[in-house]
Design an enzyme around this catalytic site. Structure first.
Site, PDB file in Angstrom:
ATOM      1  N   ASP A 253       0.805  -1.218   0.000  1.00  0.00           N
ATOM      2  CA  ASP A 253       0.000   0.000   0.000  1.00  0.00           C
ATOM      3  C   ASP A 253       0.838   1.267   0.000  1.00  0.00           C
ATOM      4  O   ASP A 253       0.335   2.354  -0.289  1.00  0.00           O
ATOM      5  CB  ASP A 253      -0.860   0.044   1.269  1.00  0.00           C
ATOM      6  CG  ASP A 253      -2.036  -0.903   1.197  1.00  0.00           C
ATOM      7  OD1 ASP A 253      -2.621  -1.032   0.122  1.00  0.00           O
ATOM      8  OD2 ASP A 253      -2.362  -1.507   2.235  1.00  0.00           O
TER       9      ASP A 253
HETATM   10  C1  BGC Z   1       0.196   1.065   6.333  1.00  0.00           C
HETATM   11  C2  BGC Z   1      -0.189  -0.142   5.526  1.00  0.00           C
HETATM   12  C3  BGC Z   1      -1.686  -0.176   5.388  1.00  0.00           C
HETATM   13  C4  BGC Z   1      -2.179   1.137   4.797  1.00  0.00           C
HETATM   14  C5  BGC Z   1      -3.653   1.201   4.584  1.00  0.00           C
HETATM   15  C6  BGC Z   1      -0.397   2.318   5.745  1.00  0.00           C
HETATM   16  O1  BGC Z   1      -0.111   3.402   6.551  1.00  0.00           O
HETATM   17  O2  BGC Z   1       1.598   1.161   6.399  1.00  0.00           O
HETATM   18  O3  BGC Z   1       0.318  -1.311   6.126  1.00  0.00           O
HETATM   19  O4  BGC Z   1      -2.042  -1.245   4.578  1.00  0.00           O
HETATM   20  O5  BGC Z   1      -1.793   2.197   5.613  1.00  0.00           O
HETATM   21  O6  BGC Z   1      -4.358   1.310   5.758  1.00  0.00           O
HETATM   22  C1  NOJ Z   2      -1.694  -4.040   5.370  1.00  0.00           C
HETATM   23  C2  NOJ Z   2      -2.873  -4.148   4.464  1.00  0.00           C
HETATM   24  O1  NOJ Z   2      -3.996  -4.612   5.193  1.00  0.00           O
HETATM   25  C3  NOJ Z   2      -2.593  -5.080   3.315  1.00  0.00           C
HETATM   26  O2  NOJ Z   2      -3.692  -5.113   2.450  1.00  0.00           O
HETATM   27  C4  NOJ Z   2      -1.347  -4.652   2.597  1.00  0.00           C
HETATM   28  O3  NOJ Z   2      -1.118  -5.534   1.554  1.00  0.00           O
HETATM   29  C5  NOJ Z   2      -0.167  -4.580   3.550  1.00  0.00           C
HETATM   30  N1  NOJ Z   2      -0.491  -3.712   4.635  1.00  0.00           N
HETATM   31  C6  NOJ Z   2       1.113  -4.098   2.871  1.00  0.00           C
HETATM   32  O4  NOJ Z   2       1.087  -2.748   2.598  1.00  0.00           O
END
Ligand code: BGC
Ligand code: NOJ
Length: 823
Positions: free
Chosen positions: A487
């Site tokens: 993400d």
């Molecule tokens: C986090 C991710 C997460 C994303 C969406 C980011 O700040 O690092 O792990 O999936 O937010 O909520």
């Molecule tokens: C947490 C999110 O829930 C997941 O969808 C994502 O793939 C990972 N973070 C990596 O960014």
């Protein structure tokens, strides 16, 4: 250093000191009524949706940590002393303390001043209530004059509004007290048909429903005035903070034990039967009443608890293994499937790290959760798949998440993650492999944004596939959009405004940034889809999908290979990301795992080279880091990934979710020692000894462990709700132990660590039970199994399908021909 131990026989983790490094929690509920409960009785409850139907209030980020919960106070009326048998909130010293977290229940027991107490918390199957069963025993040689006070603070339903909209909420709170039951009915007078209740099995000496009358001004949960005085105020909440507290007098003779049952529940009345008398504003209790009466009985509670345990035993029995390694056994048999069930139910919405407010059910998250869940409850998996497909858009893209109560898709944490739709294919494939139920493909499901008629699920999968095909970049690789699985790799974002969300802010349009990771995922998904097409007799489709997979694999080989590993992406300007050319972020884990899993590079040596690079550059004793070197400054063109300090989260932590991809990849090149070695580094049970470093619960996986660039290397965060649960279950059971559902049946193809002589397993699959014995006399650590089914050798490693109800003996011999039976 440890804070407890595993009790494998009872399927429990036993915490033996209350001051764990962080609250170590558990989940209550299996169906619609849920809660989280910490080892000191902290936490809260909700019905279906942790944001919209919050039953009790909780304050995150509190000091001291984890204040507020399902509290019981004991008071010795002789001396006036009072304490919490769960340690918090009074934190008085306890002579003994023990918290047992089991599957969907928690028991907290303690002893102080000769008084022993044990509280069992659970949600009975099929009910919308939770039971707190308190047992108190007087171990003194003289009578004890005790009082019990309960405490639960109600939330005014919408947890977001509850925590912010005080100008309104301080005036809306309403309660009723009738026959000793406290009813929380804020907004019941208008559009809500639901209320909460808090009931007690014993006659009351008093009660409180206004929090501040119970606590007293400027006091916290640690010294409530009512408890200090030994008397409730019989307060009725009008506005402010509705709360429930019962006071029960509990005189106990020497050696005497008594039980007090508290019920906290949620109830919905039909619109036309809300009030009694009609129009009065008084809750009609005719429907909830009998339920409350029944569950206040000791026998009902005992029976309900037994049924909960039986249900878990049945779920667990689908797969049980006995390997030479105990950390593996307890994770595979108990904790990992349990965590898979919890992640499936909660998605990423509610834990000690997710507030229950901002994240609904994630599209890509749930699709992956299915992989570890489907064998336990295929019916629920089927429903989830159809719900997810209904949040797909006609373009093939998808809402990033949906709210469980309404099932409506939303973009509140962003949209345009171009990997999303492909995960639907992998999720459906997992369902088909486990169940063989191809009727799901014919189910008619609408698109979320089109007025046109619903189409078959199979068509949704085709659109998912096309979504990628329609969005290819200059190298023939998939465009990344806002981001992909990672993400935080925001290659079109260019955010320079402080505080702006990388996940929701507008992206620069016309960006051509491409993802090698999505390319790998596409190859994997296209092959799965080809198998599904074959099942349906659509062989033309199957050929087309395979041809596109081959083309994409060729594009990866040509443009995605950096010489010693797979590149990660091409950025907005067409520059390589995850390449030796880059000063930082030279190698990423995701494409190494995903490309090899999809079969790219298995025959030309690229796979082995890429995995060797992972071992050299990314592996640590705490697990495999996401990237190296970590970014030491903010890169406008990379986005959130470089916003994290080095070693944390997506910037080079050990992001546990992706570790199993490398484990699986290692089994695919036949290296069982490497695969199992990585498995053990992040296996939480194997890390129990270093609980003071790891700090999160030793019975569940965490999303991340700080990487080597972080000062707190080895420290875990974001425990419980992570794709790590499903993927590790897949890696260990399907690829290392090799018991792998496929579209045509169950394959047994272990790739074991060479030290193991073998293992045994029992696996229920499509109605039959397979008793599997694997022997590895030559300690080979590679592929190559010979199978005997009921004593007869078969060709290959795919088991013939047995009839429902049959039990089949499967003997598996690994290694060269001559080391088989009789040699
Ligand atoms: C986090 C991710 C997460 C994303 C969406 C980011 O700040 O690092 O792990 O999936 O937010 O909520
Ligand atoms: C947490 C999110 O829930 C997941 O969808 C994502 O793939 C990972 N973070 C990596 O960014």
């Amino acid at each position: 250093m440890r804070y407890g131990h595993f009790d494998d026989e009872h399927g429990e983790y036993v915490i033996t000191r209350p001051d764990t490094p962080l609250p170590w929690i558990n989940y209550l509920g299996t169906d619609a009524y849920f809660g989280i409960v910490s080892n000191t009785a902290g936490g809260y409850s909700w019905y279906q949706d942790a944001r919209l139907r919050r039953i009790t209030r909780y304050r995150y980020n509190n000091v001291p940590a984890d204040a507020g919960g399902r509290y019981i106070y004991l008071r010795d009326n002789g001396s006036g002393e009072y304490w919490s048998p769960s340690w918090q909130p009074t934190r008085c010293d306890l002579d003994e303390y023990e918290c047992r977290h089991g599957l969907s229940y928690t028991k907290i027991a303690s002893a102080r001043l000769g008084i022993r107490a044990q509280t069992l918390y659970f949600v009975p199957l099929g009910e919308t209530l939770e039971v707190w069963r308190l047992r108190v025993r007087n171990e003194r040689s003289r009578p004890a004059d005790l009082s019990v006070f309960s405490s639960a603070e109600f939330c005014l339903w919408d947890a977001q509004d509850d925590g912010t909209n005080f100008q309104r909420n301080y005036s809306t709170g309403e309660v009723e007290v009738a026959d000793g039951v406290i009813y929380h009915k804020t907004e019941y007078r208008e559009r809500r048909n639901h209320f909460a209740y808090f009931a007690c099995s014993e006659p009351l000496a008093g009660f409180d429903t206004q929090r501040d009358a119970f606590l007293g001004p400027y006091r916290g949960w640690d010294r409530p005035l009512a408890v200090e005085r030994g008397e409730s105020a019989q307060s009725i909440a009008h506005g402010w903070a509705p709360h429930g507290s019962h006071h029960v007098r509990l005189p106990l003779g020497p050696g005497q034990t008594r039980e007090v049952i508290f019920l906290l529940g949620y109830w919905e009345n039909p619109q036309d039967r809300k009030f009694d008398p009609p129009g009065s504003g008084i809750i009609n209790k005719a429907l909830a009443g009998p339920v409350i009466d029944r569950w206040l009985r000791s026998a009902t509670v005992a029976d309900g608890f037994a049924r909960l345990q039986e249900s878990w035993a049945a779920i667990r029995s689908v797969m049980q293994v006995s390997t030479p390694d105990n950390d593996t056994n307890r994770m595979v048999n108990i904790w990992n499937p349990y965590q898979c069930m919890v992640t499936f139910n909660m998605s990423r919405s509610v834990s000690m790290f997710e507030s229950g407010i901002s994240r609904g059910v994630g599209f890509r998250d749930s699709c992956q959760d299915l992989l570890g869940f489907v064998h336990m409850a295929p019916g629920l998996a089927r429903t989830r798949i159809l719900d997810l497909a209904a949040t797909q858009l006609a373009s093939g893209g998808a809402y990033h998440q949906y709210q469980p109560l309404t099932k409506r898709g939303n973009d509140t944490i962003g949209s345009g993650f171009n990997d999303d739709p492909l995960w639907l294919i992998t999720g459906v494939a997992a369902y088909l492999k486990e169940t063989g139920d191809t009727t799901i493909l014919d189910e008619l499901v609408p698109y979320a944004d089109s007025g046109t008629s619903p189409v078959q699920l199979y068509e949704h999968l085709e659109r998912s596939f096309r979504y990628t095909m329609d969005r290819l970049g200059p190298h023939g690789l998939p465009l990344i959009g806002r981001a992909d699985w990672n993400d935080c790799l925001n290659l079109n974002c260019f955010s320079s405004t402080p505080g702006e969300s990388f996940q929701t802010t507008a992206n620069v349009t016309g960006g051509q940034a491409e993802s090698v990771f999505i390319a790998g995922l596409f190859v994997l998904a296209a092959k799965e889809l080809a198998g599904i097409a074959d099942l349906r007799g659509r062989t033309d489709d199957g050929c087309r999908y395979r041809a596109e997979a081959d083309k994409m694999a060729a594009a990866v080989t040509e443009h995605g290979w950096d010489g010693r590993w797979f590149r990660r992406a091409y950025d907005y300007y067409g520059q390589a990301v995850g390449s030796a050319e880059n000063p930082e972020g030279q190698i990423f884990i995701e494409p190494q795992g995903m490309c090899v899993m999809s079969g790219i590079g298995l025959t030309n040596g690229m796979a082995a080279k890429a995995l060797a690079s992972v071992g050299e550059r990314l592996a640590t004793s705490h697990g495999i880091m996401l990237l190296q070197p970590a970014y030491t400054r903010y890169y406008l063109e990379l986005g959130e990934i470089s916003s994290y300090p080095p070693g944390y989260k997506e910037n080079g932590s050990i992001f546990c979710h992706v570790n199993p991809w490398v484990m699986i990849a290692e089994t695919m090149i036949g290296d069982g020692d490497a695969a199992f070695g990585y498995y053990m580094r992040i296996n939480p049970s194997a890390r129990e000894e270093i609980s003071d470093v790891h700090r999160c619960e030793p019975y569940v996986y965490a999303q991340m462990i700080a990487g080597k660039d972080a000062p707190s290397h080895g420290e875990a965060k974001n425990s419980w709700l992570t794709g790590t649960a499903a993927w590790n279950f897949v890696a260990i059971t399907q690829w290392i132990l090799g018991i792998r559902p496929e579209l045509d049946g169950l394959r047994i193809d272990p790739v074991l660590p060479s030290a193991w002589p073998g293992f045994t397993a029992s696996r229920r699959f499509r109605g039959a039970t397979y008793e599997i014995t694997v022997r590895d006399p030559a300690h080979v650590s590679g592929r190559g199994a010979r199978l005997l089914v009921d004593g007869r050798q078969i060709q290959g490693t795919l088991l013939p399908l047995a009839g429902a109800g049959e039990t089949v003996q499967v003997e598996v011999i690994l290694g060269p021909e001559h080391s088989g039976p009789g040699h």
